[in-house]
Motif scaffolding. Structure first.
Motif, PDB file in Angstrom:
ATOM      1  N   PHE A 269       0.817  -1.210   0.000  1.00 42.77           N
ATOM      2  CA  PHE A 269       0.000   0.000   0.000  1.00 42.77           C
ATOM      3  C   PHE A 269       0.851   1.261   0.000  1.00 42.77           C
ATOM      4  O   PHE A 269       0.448   2.284  -0.564  1.00 42.77           O
ATOM      5  N   SER A 270       2.028   1.216   0.615  1.00 44.13           N
ATOM      6  CA  SER A 270       2.888   2.403   0.664  1.00 44.13           C
ATOM      7  C   SER A 270       3.234   2.905  -0.736  1.00 44.13           C
ATOM      8  O   SER A 270       3.428   4.115  -0.939  1.00 44.13           O
ATOM      9  N   LEU A 271       3.290   1.997  -1.718  1.00 43.68           N
ATOM     10  CA  LEU A 271       3.554   2.415  -3.103  1.00 43.68           C
ATOM     11  C   LEU A 271       2.414   3.277  -3.627  1.00 43.68           C
ATOM     12  O   LEU A 271       2.637   4.328  -4.240  1.00 43.68           O
ATOM     13  N   ALA A 272       1.193   2.832  -3.382  1.00 44.28           N
ATOM     14  CA  ALA A 272       0.026   3.601  -3.827  1.00 44.28           C
ATOM     15  C   ALA A 272      -0.113   4.889  -3.019  1.00 44.28           C
ATOM     16  O   ALA A 272      -0.448   5.949  -3.577  1.00 44.28           O
ATOM     17  N   TYR A 273       0.172   4.826  -1.714  1.00 42.62           N
ATOM     18  CA  TYR A 273       0.057   6.014  -0.870  1.00 42.62           C
ATOM     19  C   TYR A 273       1.100   7.063  -1.265  1.00 42.62           C
ATOM     20  O   TYR A 273       0.802   8.267  -1.338  1.00 42.62           O
ATOM     21  N   PRO A 328       3.946   7.552  13.024  1.00 41.47           N
ATOM     22  CA  PRO A 328       5.191   8.073  12.446  1.00 41.47           C
ATOM     23  C   PRO A 328       5.456   7.574  11.028  1.00 41.47           C
ATOM     24  O   PRO A 328       6.033   8.307  10.217  1.00 41.47           O
ATOM     25  N   PHE A 329       5.046   6.357  10.699  1.00 41.52           N
ATOM     26  CA  PHE A 329       5.275   5.803   9.370  1.00 41.52           C
ATOM     27  C   PHE A 329       4.685   6.710   8.296  1.00 41.52           C
ATOM     28  O   PHE A 329       5.371   7.098   7.337  1.00 41.52           O
ATOM     29  N   PHE A 330       3.425   7.079   8.438  1.00 43.95           N
ATOM     30  CA  PHE A 330       2.770   7.917   7.430  1.00 43.95           C
ATOM     31  C   PHE A 330       3.213   9.373   7.525  1.00 43.95           C
ATOM     32  O   PHE A 330       3.319  10.068   6.512  1.00 43.95           O
ATOM     33  N   PHE A 331       3.455   9.828   8.749  1.00 50.23           N
ATOM     34  CA  PHE A 331       3.894  11.210   8.933  1.00 50.23           C
ATOM     35  C   PHE A 331       5.206  11.464   8.191  1.00 50.23           C
ATOM     36  O   PHE A 331       5.383  12.490   7.530  1.00 50.23           O
ATOM     37  N   LEU A 332       6.137  10.508   8.262  1.00 53.03           N
ATOM     38  CA  LEU A 332       7.428  10.660   7.594  1.00 53.03           C
ATOM     39  C   LEU A 332       7.287  10.584   6.071  1.00 53.03           C
ATOM     40  O   LEU A 332       7.993  11.292   5.342  1.00 53.03           O
ATOM     41  N   ILE A 333       6.390   9.748   5.567  1.00 52.64           N
ATOM     42  CA  ILE A 333       6.154   9.703   4.117  1.00 52.64           C
ATOM     43  C   ILE A 333       5.578  11.026   3.632  1.00 52.64           C
ATOM     44  O   ILE A 333       5.930  11.523   2.554  1.00 52.64           O
ATOM     45  N   ASN A 334       4.712  11.625   4.446  1.00 50.67           N
ATOM     46  CA  ASN A 334       4.085  12.898   4.073  1.00 50.67           C
ATOM     47  C   ASN A 334       5.093  14.028   3.910  1.00 50.67           C
ATOM     48  O   ASN A 334       4.815  15.023   3.228  1.00 50.67           O
ATOM     49  N   THR A 335       6.260  13.902   4.530  1.00 52.71           N
ATOM     50  CA  THR A 335       7.267  14.957   4.397  1.00 52.71           C
ATOM     51  C   THR A 335       7.829  15.022   2.982  1.00 52.71           C
ATOM     52  O   THR A 335       8.418  16.029   2.597  1.00 52.71           O
ATOM     53  N   GLN A 336       7.688  13.923   2.213  1.00 51.36           N
ATOM     54  CA  GLN A 336       8.214  13.810   0.852  1.00 51.36           C
ATOM     55  C   GLN A 336       9.741  13.917   0.810  1.00 51.36           C
ATOM     56  O   GLN A 336      10.324  14.109  -0.252  1.00 51.36           O
ATOM     57  N   ASN A 337      10.347  13.783   1.970  1.00 45.71           N
ATOM     58  CA  ASN A 337      11.801  13.793   2.072  1.00 45.71           C
ATOM     59  C   ASN A 337      12.313  12.362   1.948  1.00 45.71           C
ATOM     60  O   ASN A 337      11.925  11.494   2.729  1.00 45.71           O
ATOM     61  N   ALA A 338      13.164  12.120   0.966  1.00 47.03           N
ATOM     62  CA  ALA A 338      13.612  10.750   0.677  1.00 47.03           C
ATOM     63  C   ALA A 338      14.265  10.082   1.886  1.00 47.03           C
ATOM     64  O   ALA A 338      13.998   8.914   2.181  1.00 47.03           O
ATOM     65  N   ALA A 339      15.108  10.808   2.606  1.00 45.41           N
ATOM     66  CA  ALA A 339      15.804  10.235   3.754  1.00 45.41           C
ATOM     67  C   ALA A 339      14.828   9.826   4.851  1.00 45.41           C
ATOM     68  O   ALA A 339      14.955   8.755   5.461  1.00 45.41           O
ATOM     69  N   TRP A 342      12.899   6.746   3.892  1.00 46.80           N
ATOM     70  CA  TRP A 342      13.734   5.562   4.135  1.00 46.80           C
ATOM     71  C   TRP A 342      13.660   5.151   5.605  1.00 46.80           C
ATOM     72  O   TRP A 342      13.552   3.967   5.918  1.00 46.80           O
ATOM     73  N   VAL A 343      13.728   6.128   6.507  1.00 41.68           N
ATOM     74  CA  VAL A 343      13.640   5.841   7.944  1.00 41.68           C
ATOM     75  C   VAL A 343      12.293   5.191   8.264  1.00 41.68           C
ATOM     76  O   VAL A 343      12.224   4.192   9.002  1.00 41.68           O
ATOM     77  N   ALA A 344      11.220   5.754   7.700  1.00 42.81           N
ATOM     78  CA  ALA A 344       9.874   5.232   7.957  1.00 42.81           C
ATOM     79  C   ALA A 344       9.767   3.759   7.583  1.00 42.81           C
ATOM     80  O   ALA A 344       9.273   2.940   8.371  1.00 42.81           O
ATOM     81  N   VAL A 345      10.238   3.414   6.399  1.00 46.18           N
ATOM     82  CA  VAL A 345      10.091   2.051   5.899  1.00 46.18           C
ATOM     83  C   VAL A 345      11.073   1.100   6.585  1.00 46.18           C
ATOM     84  O   VAL A 345      10.726  -0.047   6.910  1.00 46.18           O
ATOM     85  N   ILE A 346      12.299   1.543   6.820  1.00 45.51           N
ATOM     86  CA  ILE A 346      13.311   0.669   7.441  1.00 45.51           C
ATOM     87  C   ILE A 346      12.911   0.288   8.867  1.00 45.51           C
ATOM     88  O   ILE A 346      13.049  -0.874   9.274  1.00 45.51           O
ATOM     89  N   VAL A 347      12.423   1.248   9.646  1.00 44.52           N
ATOM     90  CA  VAL A 347      11.987   0.932  11.012  1.00 44.52           C
ATOM     91  C   VAL A 347      10.788  -0.016  10.974  1.00 44.52           C
ATOM     92  O   VAL A 347      10.722  -0.999  11.727  1.00 44.52           O
ATOM     93  N   ALA A 348       9.820   0.275  10.085  1.00 42.68           N
ATOM     94  CA  ALA A 348       8.610  -0.545  10.000  1.00 42.68           C
ATOM     95  C   ALA A 348       8.926  -1.977   9.603  1.00 42.68           C
ATOM     96  O   ALA A 348       8.429  -2.938  10.216  1.00 42.68           O
ATOM     97  N   VAL A 349       9.767  -2.130   8.576  1.00 48.00           N
ATOM     98  CA  VAL A 349      10.041  -3.445   8.014  1.00 48.00           C
ATOM     99  C   VAL A 349      11.241  -4.113   8.685  1.00 48.00           C
ATOM    100  O   VAL A 349      11.179  -5.278   9.098  1.00 48.00           O
TER     101      VAL A 349
END
Length: 454
Positions: A269-273, A328-339, A342-349
């Motif tokens: 879903f993160s790809l679509a989001y 935090p996962f979605f909040f960090l994606i919303n920043t549109q900041n690549a770094a 990466w933090v959002a997905v790495i911590v989650a996964v």
């Protein structure tokens, strides 16, 4: 007449440390090839199946329809688990693993050859659904067999460590599928939608051939040989599992809600989001690939840790992590900041999900007795797949379409985490027993009748 116990000891002695390492490698490679096929569909559903097979004026509606077919594959998984679990408990694990790999490889290649909606109309999504159902049926028997290939050969003191390698295969399958898709997605959009997306699927037939060579060389598991030598083969193992080990099946289902549901939100879903939020697909894909590379190592660490401190503490760390990280996962994606993405997905996964999936093979397999283990494990694992991972991207997309915000999705993730936390808290601590499979059998029976945590 040969003493049954002597036969058992002889069988177990044939599987030493060198043997278990080879078995772990074979399970890892075979799983990687098969799960490449399954995960590939999820990536394509998020990125291309909407416009190609479910054209709509609203891209989000097309993606929603594509995720519906993604969910359909999960409906077939428990049926596959029942069928392959039945025969796996009766004739052996190896034959089932060879069969599932062949089915997955052929279906994946056929998806790559499908005509699109613009070419044949409604036949295109219909054929896609049929192939997805077959994929789901096959993968329903894959996970349990791959896990048991290692866990039933490993000594109890290192079962968590070695069993985690079967999950590394799952992760590698995702890494390879995402990497190949990321590579072809760099083509001009017209070429990508015309023929580029087909390349990863057509590669499935080559990977199937490689996987078959590996799986044909593996031997049967020590535990199954012990059951067969003792003459304890059940005529209807699935029914016996339901009759005698219902609690273990239910706890397996509950424990998977955060792991399976969370993973498909984090990875699919993160790809679509991200696309909805205007984030480049390549940024999300690269973050997912990096997270899975890290997870390939952390899950082995968590598996090893579960040998030292127990399955439940490590698994609970992951379920609670999903709850804490949901916002935090979605909040960090919303920043549109690549770094930060990466933090959002790495911590989650790489951390939250890894703690659960790295512990899962040893934890779940130890909840069931040897003569019905494949059936019980497959049922619990695959029934959960319907209510967790199968519908997670669909629910998340629907919530996004309804609200236009991530908050309802974060609440949904936290609820999955809470369900799994409760299930794991109620489960017995299998590793702390420090006993052989035969001794664990007695404890499992006690657990099934009393419901008390050991």
């Amino acid at each position: 007449m040969t003493d049954p116990q002597s036969q058992i000891n002889s069988t177990v002695s044939d599987h030493g440390q060198a043997s278990i390492k080879k078995i772990a490698a074979a399970s890892l490679i075979g799983s990687a090839l098969e799960w490449y096929d399954f995960f590939l569909y999820g990536t394509a559903a998020a990125l291309v199946f909407g416009p190609l097979f479910f054209p709509s004026q609203d891209p989000l509606v097309g993606t929603l329809a594509a995720f519906s077919t993604f969910a359909i594959g999960f409906i077939a998984r428990p049926i596959g688990g029942l069928v392959f679990g039945h025969f796996g408990d009766r004739i052996g694990r190896k034959a089932m693993l060879v069969t599932t790999l062949m089915m997955m490889g052929v279906c994946t290649a056929l998806i790559g050859l499908l005509p699109t909606y613009s070419q044949v109309g409604a036949w295109a999504p219909l054929l896609l659904v049929v192939l997805r159902l077959i994929q789901g049926f096959a993968v329903g028997g894959e996970w349990g067999g791959a896990v048991l290939l290692i866990s039933e050969n490993a000594q109890h003191k290192s079962r968590g460590f070695y069993s985690s390698f079967s999950q590394v295969g799952v992760t590698i399958g995702f890494i390879v599928s995402a990497s190949v898709f990321a590579l072809v997605s760099t083509l001009p959009e017209e070429q990508f939608l015309s023929w580029g997306w087909r390349i990863p699927f057509l590669l499935g037939i080559l990977l199937m051939a490689a996987g078959l060579v590996i799986r044909m060389k593996i031997s049967e598991t020590a535990d199954f040989e012990r059951v067969r030598n003792s003459g304890e083969i059940e005529k209807y193992p699935a029914l016996e599992a339901i009759r005698t080990q219902r609690k273990s099946i239910l706890l397996t289902i509950g424990a998977r809600m955060a792991e399976n549901g969370g993973s498909y939100v984090f990875l699919v879903f993160s790809l679509a989001y991200g696309k909805y939020m205007g984030v480049s697909t390549s940024v999300i894909l690269s973050a997912i690939i990096a997270a899975n590379i890290i997870q390939a190592f952390t899950m082995i660490g968590f598996g090893h840790l579960s040998d030292k401190i127990g399955r439940r503490p490590v698994y609970l760390f992951g379920t609670i992590g999903v709850i804490v990280w949901s916002v935090p996962f979605f909040f960090l994606i919303n920043t549109q900041n690549a770094a930060l993405i990466w933090v959002a997905v790495i911590v989650a996964v790489g951390i939250c999900h890894s703690a659960m999936i790295g512990t899962q093979p040893s934890f779940f397999s130890e909840l069931f007795t040897g003569k019905v283990r494949y059936s019980g494990l497959a049922m619990g694992h695959e029934i959960a797949a319907i209510f967790a991972g199968g519908i997670a991207p669909l629910i998340a997309t629907a919530l996004l379409a309804w609200s236009g915000h991530f908050w309802p999705i974060a609440v949904y993730l936290a609820m999955l985490g809470l369900l799994s936390t409760i299930a794991v808290f109620l489960a017995p601590e299998t590793s702390a027993l420090g006993r052989s499979n035969d001794e664990l059998t007695s404890t499992r029976k006690d657990f099934e009748t009393s419901g008390e945590r050991k």
